[in-house]
Design a protein around this motif. Structure first.
Motif, PDB file in Angstrom:
ATOM      1  N   ILE A  73     -42.649 -61.000  23.688  1.00 27.07           N
ATOM      2  CA  ILE A  73     -43.612 -60.909  22.583  1.00 27.07           C
ATOM      3  C   ILE A  73     -45.030 -60.925  23.131  1.00 27.07           C
ATOM      4  CG2 ILE A  73     -44.621 -62.201  20.649  1.00 27.07           C
ATOM      5  CD1 ILE A  73     -41.726 -63.008  19.889  1.00 27.07           C
ATOM      6  N   GLU A  74     -45.316 -61.861  24.028  1.00 24.96           N
ATOM      7  CA  GLU A  74     -46.665 -61.969  24.584  1.00 24.96           C
ATOM      8  C   GLU A  74     -47.073 -60.687  25.292  1.00 24.96           C
ATOM      9  OE1 GLU A  74     -47.238 -66.743  25.295  1.00 24.96           O
ATOM     10  OE2 GLU A  74     -46.388 -65.565  26.943  1.00 24.96           O
ATOM     11  N   GLU A  75     -46.150 -60.100  26.035  1.00 25.74           N
ATOM     12  CA  GLU A  75     -46.464 -58.864  26.756  1.00 25.74           C
ATOM     13  C   GLU A  75     -46.612 -57.676  25.810  1.00 25.74           C
ATOM     14  OE1 GLU A  75     -44.529 -55.947  30.091  1.00 25.74           O
ATOM     15  OE2 GLU A  75     -44.244 -58.106  30.318  1.00 25.74           O
ATOM     16  N   LYS A  76     -45.681 -57.527  24.890  1.00 37.57           N
ATOM     17  CA  LYS A  76     -45.687 -56.360  24.008  1.00 37.57           C
ATOM     18  C   LYS A  76     -46.858 -56.366  23.032  1.00 37.57           C
ATOM     19  CE  LYS A  76     -42.068 -54.216  23.269  1.00 37.57           C
ATOM     20  NZ  LYS A  76     -40.824 -53.530  22.996  1.00 37.57           N
ATOM     21  N   PHE A  77     -47.236 -57.552  22.534  1.00 40.97           N
ATOM     22  CA  PHE A  77     -48.283 -57.639  21.524  1.00 40.97           C
ATOM     23  C   PHE A  77     -49.632 -58.088  22.082  1.00 40.97           C
ATOM     24  CE2 PHE A  77     -44.324 -58.014  19.112  1.00 40.97           C
ATOM     25  CZ  PHE A  77     -44.524 -57.018  18.173  1.00 40.97           C
ATOM     26  N   GLY A  78     -49.684 -58.422  23.370  1.00 44.67           N
ATOM     27  CA  GLY A  78     -50.938 -58.832  23.981  1.00 44.67           C
ATOM     28  C   GLY A  78     -51.500 -60.117  23.405  1.00 44.67           C
ATOM     29  N   ILE A  79     -50.614 -61.049  23.081  1.00 48.89           N
ATOM     30  CA  ILE A  79     -51.047 -62.324  22.513  1.00 48.89           C
ATOM     31  C   ILE A  79     -50.514 -63.471  23.365  1.00 48.89           C
ATOM     32  CG2 ILE A  79     -51.227 -61.479  20.142  1.00 48.89           C
ATOM     33  CD1 ILE A  79     -48.472 -62.687  19.571  1.00 48.89           C
ATOM     34  N   LYS A  80     -51.073 -64.627  23.183  1.00 50.83           N
ATOM     35  CA  LYS A  80     -50.602 -65.841  23.852  1.00 50.83           C
ATOM     36  C   LYS A  80     -50.061 -66.767  22.782  1.00 50.83           C
ATOM     37  CE  LYS A  80     -50.210 -68.713  27.291  1.00 50.83           C
ATOM     38  NZ  LYS A  80     -48.894 -68.720  27.873  1.00 50.83           N
ATOM     39  N   LEU A  81     -48.801 -67.147  22.908  1.00 45.09           N
ATOM     40  CA  LEU A  81     -48.177 -68.036  21.942  1.00 45.09           C
ATOM     41  C   LEU A  81     -48.251 -69.477  22.449  1.00 45.09           C
ATOM     42  CD1 LEU A  81     -45.012 -65.918  21.115  1.00 45.09           C
ATOM     43  CD2 LEU A  81     -47.101 -66.114  19.774  1.00 45.09           C
ATOM     44  N   ASP A  82     -48.663 -70.384  21.586  1.00 47.02           N
ATOM     45  CA  ASP A  82     -48.725 -71.798  21.932  1.00 47.02           C
ATOM     46  C   ASP A  82     -47.335 -72.398  21.823  1.00 47.02           C
ATOM     47  OD1 ASP A  82     -51.547 -71.706  22.184  1.00 47.02           O
ATOM     48  OD2 ASP A  82     -51.735 -71.915  20.001  1.00 47.02           O
ATOM     49  N   ILE A  83     -46.982 -73.230  22.788  1.00 41.10           N
ATOM     50  CA  ILE A  83     -45.653 -73.841  22.789  1.00 41.10           C
ATOM     51  C   ILE A  83     -45.407 -74.638  21.515  1.00 41.10           C
ATOM     52  CG2 ILE A  83     -46.314 -75.920  24.050  1.00 41.10           C
ATOM     53  CD1 ILE A  83     -43.042 -73.952  24.543  1.00 41.10           C
ATOM     54  N   ASP A  84     -46.452 -75.279  21.000  1.00 40.81           N
ATOM     55  CA  ASP A  84     -46.302 -76.049  19.756  1.00 40.81           C
ATOM     56  C   ASP A  84     -45.943 -75.165  18.573  1.00 40.81           C
ATOM     57  OD1 ASP A  84     -46.926 -78.366  21.128  1.00 40.81           O
ATOM     58  OD2 ASP A  84     -49.052 -78.287  20.591  1.00 40.81           O
ATOM     59  N   ASP A  85     -46.370 -73.902  18.626  1.00 44.44           N
ATOM     60  CA  ASP A  85     -46.088 -72.967  17.540  1.00 44.44           C
ATOM     61  C   ASP A  85     -44.682 -72.393  17.601  1.00 44.44           C
ATOM     62  OD1 ASP A  85     -48.673 -73.255  16.549  1.00 44.44           O
ATOM     63  OD2 ASP A  85     -49.424 -71.521  17.666  1.00 44.44           O
ATOM     64  N   VAL A  86     -44.130 -72.239  18.782  1.00 47.81           N
ATOM     65  CA  VAL A  86     -42.871 -71.499  18.920  1.00 47.81           C
ATOM     66  C   VAL A  86     -41.654 -72.357  19.242  1.00 47.81           C
ATOM     67  CG1 VAL A  86     -44.029 -69.358  19.569  1.00 47.81           C
ATOM     68  CG2 VAL A  86     -43.320 -70.948  21.350  1.00 47.81           C
ATOM     69  N   ILE A  87     -41.863 -73.607  19.574  1.00 49.39           N
ATOM     70  CA  ILE A  87     -40.726 -74.430  20.003  1.00 49.39           C
ATOM     71  C   ILE A  87     -39.683 -74.626  18.898  1.00 49.39           C
ATOM     72  CG2 ILE A  87     -41.717 -76.694  19.497  1.00 49.39           C
ATOM     73  CD1 ILE A  87     -40.537 -77.494  22.315  1.00 49.39           C
ATOM     74  N   TYR A  88     -40.126 -74.624  17.651  1.00 49.20           N
ATOM     75  CA  TYR A  88     -39.198 -74.856  16.544  1.00 49.20           C
ATOM     76  C   TYR A  88     -38.796 -73.584  15.794  1.00 49.20           C
ATOM     77  CZ  TYR A  88     -40.416 -79.682  17.498  1.00 49.20           C
ATOM     78  OH  TYR A  88     -40.607 -80.880  18.128  1.00 49.20           O
ATOM     79  N   ILE A  89     -39.209 -72.423  16.276  1.00 42.97           N
ATOM     80  CA  ILE A  89     -38.821 -71.174  15.623  1.00 42.97           C
ATOM     81  C   ILE A  89     -37.346 -70.902  15.921  1.00 42.97           C
ATOM     82  CG2 ILE A  89     -39.155 -68.677  15.562  1.00 42.97           C
ATOM     83  CD1 ILE A  89     -42.095 -69.149  16.056  1.00 42.97           C
ATOM     84  N   THR A  90     -36.598 -70.621  14.866  1.00 43.25           N
ATOM     85  CA  THR A  90     -35.151 -70.435  15.023  1.00 43.25           C
ATOM     86  C   THR A  90     -34.631 -69.132  14.440  1.00 43.25           C
ATOM     87  OG1 THR A  90     -34.722 -71.646  12.982  1.00 43.25           O
ATOM     88  CG2 THR A  90     -34.739 -72.934  15.031  1.00 43.25           C
ATOM     89  N   SER A  91     -35.537 -68.183  14.150  1.00 44.53           N
ATOM     90  CA  SER A  91     -35.097 -66.896  13.614  1.00 44.53           C
ATOM     91  C   SER A  91     -36.119 -65.813  13.963  1.00 44.53           C
ATOM     92  CB  SER A  91     -34.932 -66.960  12.089  1.00 44.53           C
ATOM     93  OG  SER A  91     -36.190 -67.132  11.477  1.00 44.53           O
ATOM     94  N   ALA A  92     -35.701 -64.569  13.847  1.00 44.84           N
ATOM     95  CA  ALA A  92     -36.622 -63.452  14.087  1.00 44.84           C
ATOM     96  C   ALA A  92     -37.764 -63.481  13.082  1.00 44.84           C
ATOM     97  CB  ALA A  92     -35.869 -62.123  14.014  1.00 44.84           C
ATOM     98  N   SER A  93     -37.478 -63.861  11.840  1.00 37.57           N
ATOM     99  CA  SER A  93     -38.538 -63.907  10.827  1.00 37.57           C
ATOM    100  C   SER A  93     -39.587 -64.960  11.166  1.00 37.57           C
ATOM    101  CB  SER A  93     -37.960 -64.155   9.434  1.00 37.57           C
ATOM    102  OG  SER A  93     -37.357 -65.427   9.353  1.00 37.57           O
ATOM    103  N   GLY A  94     -39.184 -66.049  11.811  1.00 34.43           N
ATOM    104  CA  GLY A  94     -40.140 -67.060  12.245  1.00 34.43           C
ATOM    105  C   GLY A  94     -41.086 -66.507  13.296  1.00 34.43           C
ATOM    106  N   PHE A  95     -40.543 -65.746  14.238  1.00 35.34           N
ATOM    107  CA  PHE A  95     -41.392 -65.101  15.246  1.00 35.34           C
ATOM    108  C   PHE A  95     -42.292 -64.053  14.615  1.00 35.34           C
ATOM    109  CE2 PHE A  95     -38.399 -66.765  18.475  1.00 35.34           C
ATOM    110  CZ  PHE A  95     -39.321 -67.299  19.354  1.00 35.34           C
ATOM    111  N   LEU A  96     -41.769 -63.311  13.650  1.00 37.96           N
ATOM    112  CA  LEU A  96     -42.570 -62.290  12.979  1.00 37.96           C
ATOM    113  C   LEU A  96     -43.784 -62.910  12.299  1.00 37.96           C
ATOM    114  CD1 LEU A  96     -42.808 -59.298  12.221  1.00 37.96           C
ATOM    115  CD2 LEU A  96     -41.430 -59.818  10.188  1.00 37.96           C
ATOM    116  N   LYS A  97     -43.587 -64.024  11.639  1.00 42.07           N
ATOM    117  CA  LYS A  97     -44.687 -64.704  10.958  1.00 42.07           C
ATOM    118  C   LYS A  97     -45.759 -65.154  11.953  1.00 42.07           C
ATOM    119  CE  LYS A  97     -45.850 -68.620   7.969  1.00 42.07           C
ATOM    120  NZ  LYS A  97     -47.166 -68.673   8.556  1.00 42.07           N
ATOM    121  N   ILE A  98     -45.347 -65.739  13.065  1.00 39.84           N
ATOM    122  CA  ILE A  98     -46.326 -66.230  14.044  1.00 39.84           C
ATOM    123  C   ILE A  98     -47.083 -65.071  14.694  1.00 39.84           C
ATOM    124  CG2 ILE A  98     -44.913 -66.439  16.144  1.00 39.84           C
ATOM    125  CD1 ILE A  98     -47.153 -69.222  15.011  1.00 39.84           C
ATOM    126  N   ILE A  99     -46.403 -63.956  14.932  1.00 39.52           N
ATOM    127  CA  ILE A  99     -47.070 -62.780  15.506  1.00 39.52           C
ATOM    128  C   ILE A  99     -48.131 -62.275  14.542  1.00 39.52           C
ATOM    129  CG2 ILE A  99     -46.786 -60.344  16.138  1.00 39.52           C
ATOM    130  CD1 ILE A  99     -43.933 -61.178  17.134  1.00 39.52           C
TER     131      ILE A  99
END
Length: 104
Positions: A73-99
């Motif tokens: 995700i970080e490479e494809k979208f050119g973003i940096k994800l914070d560990i606090d934001d992604v550690i509890y994501i458990t679905s593709a929709s959760g990642f979509l929202k954070i992106i």
């Protein structure tokens, strides 16, 4: 903070972000879906992909799978994800929202 903004062109919403790419918001969905299809290719296909499918429903979504999703995700979208934001994501929709939150 990241340089990003939305604009309309021919009735479509596009996103301009750090990598200096233009991406229709529907392309964000497709790009993330392609990441999941790549990471879980042994157990997932285009027809079986579900945005709400949970991490425990994937045979190979362990800590390494989670890190692979994040790094792609970080490479494809050119973003940096914070560990606090992604550690509890458990679905593709959760990642979509954070992106979408990150590039908005």
């Amino acid at each position: 903070s990241q340089l990003s903004y939305f604009f309309y062109f021919h009735n479509k919403i596009y996103v301009y972000y750090q990598k200096m790419l233009f991406m229709d918001t529907s392309q964000i969905d497709e790009q993330l879906k392609s990441i999941f299809l790549d990471v879980f290719q042994a157990e997932l296909s285009d027809s079986t992909f579900n945005w709400e499918k949970q991490q425990n429903d994937y045979e190979n979504w362990d800590s390494f799978g989670h890190l692979r999703i994040i790094s792609e995700i970080e490479e494809k979208f050119g973003i940096k994800l914070d560990i606090d934001d992604v550690i509890y994501i458990t679905s593709a929709s959760g990642f979509l929202k954070i992106i979408k939150d990150k590039i908005n």
